[in-house]
Design a protein around this motif. Structure first.
Motif, PDB file in Angstrom:
ATOM      1  N   UNK A  65       0.840  -1.062   0.106  1.00 59.31           N
ATOM      2  CA  UNK A  65       0.209   0.056   0.040  1.00 59.31           C
ATOM      3  C   UNK A  65       0.818   1.373  -0.064  1.00 59.31           C
ATOM      4  N   UNK A  66       0.324   2.386  -0.501  1.00 56.07           N
ATOM      5  CA  UNK A  66       1.250   3.769  -0.628  1.00 56.07           C
ATOM      6  C   UNK A  66       0.001   4.600  -0.692  1.00 56.07           C
ATOM      7  N   UNK A  67       0.536   5.778  -0.167  1.00 53.38           N
ATOM      8  CA  UNK A  67      -0.303   7.111  -0.292  1.00 53.38           C
ATOM      9  C   UNK A  67       0.599   8.240  -0.266  1.00 53.38           C
ATOM     10  N   UNK A  68       0.117   9.336  -1.057  1.00 54.39           N
ATOM     11  CA  UNK A  68       0.937  10.446  -1.415  1.00 54.39           C
ATOM     12  C   UNK A  68      -0.313  11.674  -1.429  1.00 54.39           C
ATOM     13  N   UNK A  69       0.159  12.797  -1.041  1.00 60.96           N
ATOM     14  CA  UNK A  69      -0.732  13.874  -1.314  1.00 60.96           C
ATOM     15  C   UNK A  69      -0.072  15.077  -0.685  1.00 60.96           C
ATOM     16  N   UNK A  70      -1.130  16.182  -0.548  1.00 61.14           N
ATOM     17  CA  UNK A  70      -0.632  17.633  -0.110  1.00 61.14           C
ATOM     18  C   UNK A  70      -1.867  18.286   0.630  1.00 61.14           C
ATOM     19  N   UNK A  71      -1.577  18.924   1.629  1.00 55.36           N
ATOM     20  CA  UNK A  71      -2.634  19.562   2.413  1.00 55.36           C
ATOM     21  C   UNK A  71      -2.328  21.000   2.749  1.00 55.36           C
ATOM     22  N   UNK A  72      -3.179  21.792   3.034  1.00 51.92           N
ATOM     23  CA  UNK A  72      -2.996  23.050   3.440  1.00 51.92           C
ATOM     24  C   UNK A  72      -4.037  23.663   4.442  1.00 51.92           C
ATOM     25  N   UNK A  73      -3.709  24.494   5.331  1.00 50.86           N
ATOM     26  CA  UNK A  73      -4.700  25.143   6.488  1.00 50.86           C
ATOM     27  C   UNK A  73      -4.322  26.611   6.659  1.00 50.86           C
ATOM     28  N   UNK A  74      -5.459  27.390   6.595  1.00 49.50           N
ATOM     29  CA  UNK A  74      -5.303  28.897   6.850  1.00 49.50           C
ATOM     30  C   UNK A  74      -6.085  29.268   7.737  1.00 49.50           C
ATOM     31  N   UNK A  75      -5.528  29.882   8.805  1.00 50.88           N
ATOM     32  CA  UNK A  75      -6.379  29.901  10.159  1.00 50.88           C
ATOM     33  C   UNK A  75      -6.151  31.472  10.661  1.00 50.88           C
ATOM     34  N   UNK A  76      -7.414  32.109  10.939  1.00 49.27           N
ATOM     35  CA  UNK A  76      -7.132  33.410  11.189  1.00 49.27           C
ATOM     36  C   UNK A  76      -8.001  33.511  12.433  1.00 49.27           C
TER      37      UNK A  76
ATOM     38  N   UNK B  41      -0.618  29.906   8.468  1.00 46.55           N
ATOM     39  CA  UNK B  41      -0.581  29.195   7.039  1.00 46.55           C
ATOM     40  C   UNK B  41       0.193  28.008   7.400  1.00 46.55           C
ATOM     41  N   UNK B  42      -0.295  26.674   7.146  1.00 46.92           N
ATOM     42  CA  UNK B  42       0.501  25.499   7.230  1.00 46.92           C
ATOM     43  C   UNK B  42       0.183  24.740   6.062  1.00 46.92           C
ATOM     44  N   UNK B  43       1.389  24.478   5.485  1.00 46.12           N
ATOM     45  CA  UNK B  43       0.991  23.616   3.857  1.00 46.12           C
ATOM     46  C   UNK B  43       2.172  22.442   4.081  1.00 46.12           C
ATOM     47  N   UNK B  44       1.576  21.220   3.305  1.00 47.44           N
ATOM     48  CA  UNK B  44       2.601  20.115   3.656  1.00 47.44           C
ATOM     49  C   UNK B  44       2.364  19.108   2.527  1.00 47.44           C
ATOM     50  N   UNK B  45       3.353  18.523   2.059  1.00 48.65           N
ATOM     51  CA  UNK B  45       3.636  17.235   1.255  1.00 48.65           C
ATOM     52  C   UNK B  45       3.947  16.180   1.956  1.00 48.65           C
ATOM     53  N   UNK B  46       3.248  15.019   1.713  1.00 49.19           N
ATOM     54  CA  UNK B  46       3.424  13.866   2.360  1.00 49.19           C
ATOM     55  C   UNK B  46       3.283  12.762   1.594  1.00 49.19           C
ATOM     56  N   UNK B  47       3.908  11.716   1.903  1.00 45.43           N
ATOM     57  CA  UNK B  47       3.924  10.350   1.279  1.00 45.43           C
ATOM     58  C   UNK B  47       4.600   9.137   2.176  1.00 45.43           C
ATOM     59  N   UNK B  48       3.884   7.867   1.860  1.00 45.56           N
ATOM     60  CA  UNK B  48       4.288   6.796   2.633  1.00 45.56           C
ATOM     61  C   UNK B  48       4.169   5.434   1.881  1.00 45.56           C
ATOM     62  N   UNK B  49       5.002   4.547   2.091  1.00 44.57           N
ATOM     63  CA  UNK B  49       4.777   3.063   1.229  1.00 44.57           C
ATOM     64  C   UNK B  49       5.379   2.014   2.051  1.00 44.57           C
ATOM     65  N   UNK B  50       4.510   0.942   1.852  1.00 45.25           N
ATOM     66  CA  UNK B  50       4.868  -0.360   2.636  1.00 45.25           C
ATOM     67  C   UNK B  50       5.278  -1.284   1.667  1.00 45.25           C
ATOM     68  N   UNK B  51       6.412  -1.919   1.805  1.00 42.61           N
ATOM     69  CA  UNK B  51       7.069  -3.086   0.942  1.00 42.61           C
ATOM     70  C   UNK B  51       7.358  -4.240   1.445  1.00 42.61           C
ATOM     71  N   UNK B  52       6.450  -5.366   1.239  1.00 45.49           N
ATOM     72  CA  UNK B  52       6.818  -6.758   1.827  1.00 45.49           C
ATOM     73  C   UNK B  52       8.307  -7.292   1.435  1.00 45.49           C
ATOM     74  N   UNK B  53       8.797  -7.744   2.341  1.00 43.53           N
ATOM     75  CA  UNK B  53      10.239  -8.288   2.276  1.00 43.53           C
ATOM     76  C   UNK B  53      10.369  -9.756   2.358  1.00 43.53           C
TER      77      UNK B  53
END
Length: 274
Positions: A180-191, A215-227
């Motif tokens: 399984x794997x996941x990647x993406x981006x997020x943003x939060x703007x708070x006043x 202002x909080x912006x992020x890029x993220x990703x994760x993957x799982x590989x069977x050994x």
């Protein structure tokens, strides 16, 4: 619906729910409610009974449209208003009765609004999820701030306002070599804004004004590989950028603070599982 009795007053609690299909691919769900809590505190100084009556009313509405088996859109709103006519405290332990002595009514008002939209799509090799939401939250509080030695009754008024915009888009899936794997981006703007006032009821003066913006912006990703057999390894990370801006003012003068230095962080993750 329900009815509650407090002392010699009646309260009530009621809600209604409706599910409405629209054609064969869309539907709306509606929830509305109202709660009335009768007061039970008497203000002997102002000769008023049951001053702390509180009401809560709200509405939730959600719409869903399915274009095909793998594509859908959700949209909705959440709204709730909470209001109390006066403060929820007594003069205990000076008195065992549910009474107090105050110069002013001390109402409380809390209004909350939320709107959101969500897109889900099956891309074949992966799944896409994208969500955006906007929140508005307003809180107003009034207190009797008269000190025992004061010659003039004094009132304290605080207004708080929160505005929050968030978004996240992520894509996830699995392959033969990656479980399984996941990647993406997020943003939060708070006043956030807080205004405070103090003084006689007919001549309130501002004592502080605070405004903060983040202002909080992020890029993220994760993957799982069977050994091997039941053993797998997971690795990923999150790269985030955080920026804050503060503006502060008082009755004695204004002290503004500009934006802080942007803060960049990389948060790695690693795991070995069996």
């Amino acid at each position: 619906p329900a009815i509650a009795v407090t002392g010699d007053n009646l309260g009530n609690d009621g809600a209604i729910v409706a599910n409405l299909p629209i054609g064969g691919r869309a539907a709306v769900r509606l929830v509305g409610y109202r709660i009335l809590r009768p007061g039970y505190i008497d203000d002997v100084r102002r000769d008023l009974s049951d001053v702390n009556r509180t009401s809560v009313s709200g509405l939730r509405a959600t719409f869903r449209m399915e274009f095909n088996a793998g594509l859908s859109i959700d949209a909705g709103i959440v709204s709730q208003d909470t209001g109390s006519r006066d403060g929820q405290y007594t003069d205990a332990p000076r008195s065992s009765a549910l009474t107090r002595r105050s110069f002013f009514s001390q109402p409380f008002d809390n209004d909350y609004r939320l709107g959101f939209g969500t897109l889900r799509a099956d891309l074949g090799f992966a799944r896409l999820l994208s969500n955006t939401s906007y929140t508005y939250h307003s809180i107003n509080t009034v207190f009797d701030a008269t000190s025992p030695t004061a010659q003039v009754p004094t009132l304290f008024d605080e207004d708080m306002e929160v505005r929050l915009l968030t978004h996240e888009t992520r894509i996830s899936g699995s392959t033969r070599r990656i479980s399984n794997w996941v990647s993406g981006f997020s943003i939060a703007h708070n006043v956030n804004r807080i205004d405070r006032f103090l003084g006689p009821a007919d001549a309130l003066a501002p004592i502080s004004n605070v405004r903060s913006e983040t202002l909080d912006a992020a890029l993220f990703g994760e993957a799982t590989v069977p050994l091997w057999r039941n053993v797998s390894i997971t690795g990923g990370g999150r790269l985030s950028l955080f920026l804050r801006f503060d503006d502060f003012a008082t009755e004695s003068g204004e002290a503004s603070v500009g934006p802080t230095r942007p803060l960049t962080r990389f948060l790695p993750t690693a795991a070995l599982s069996w």
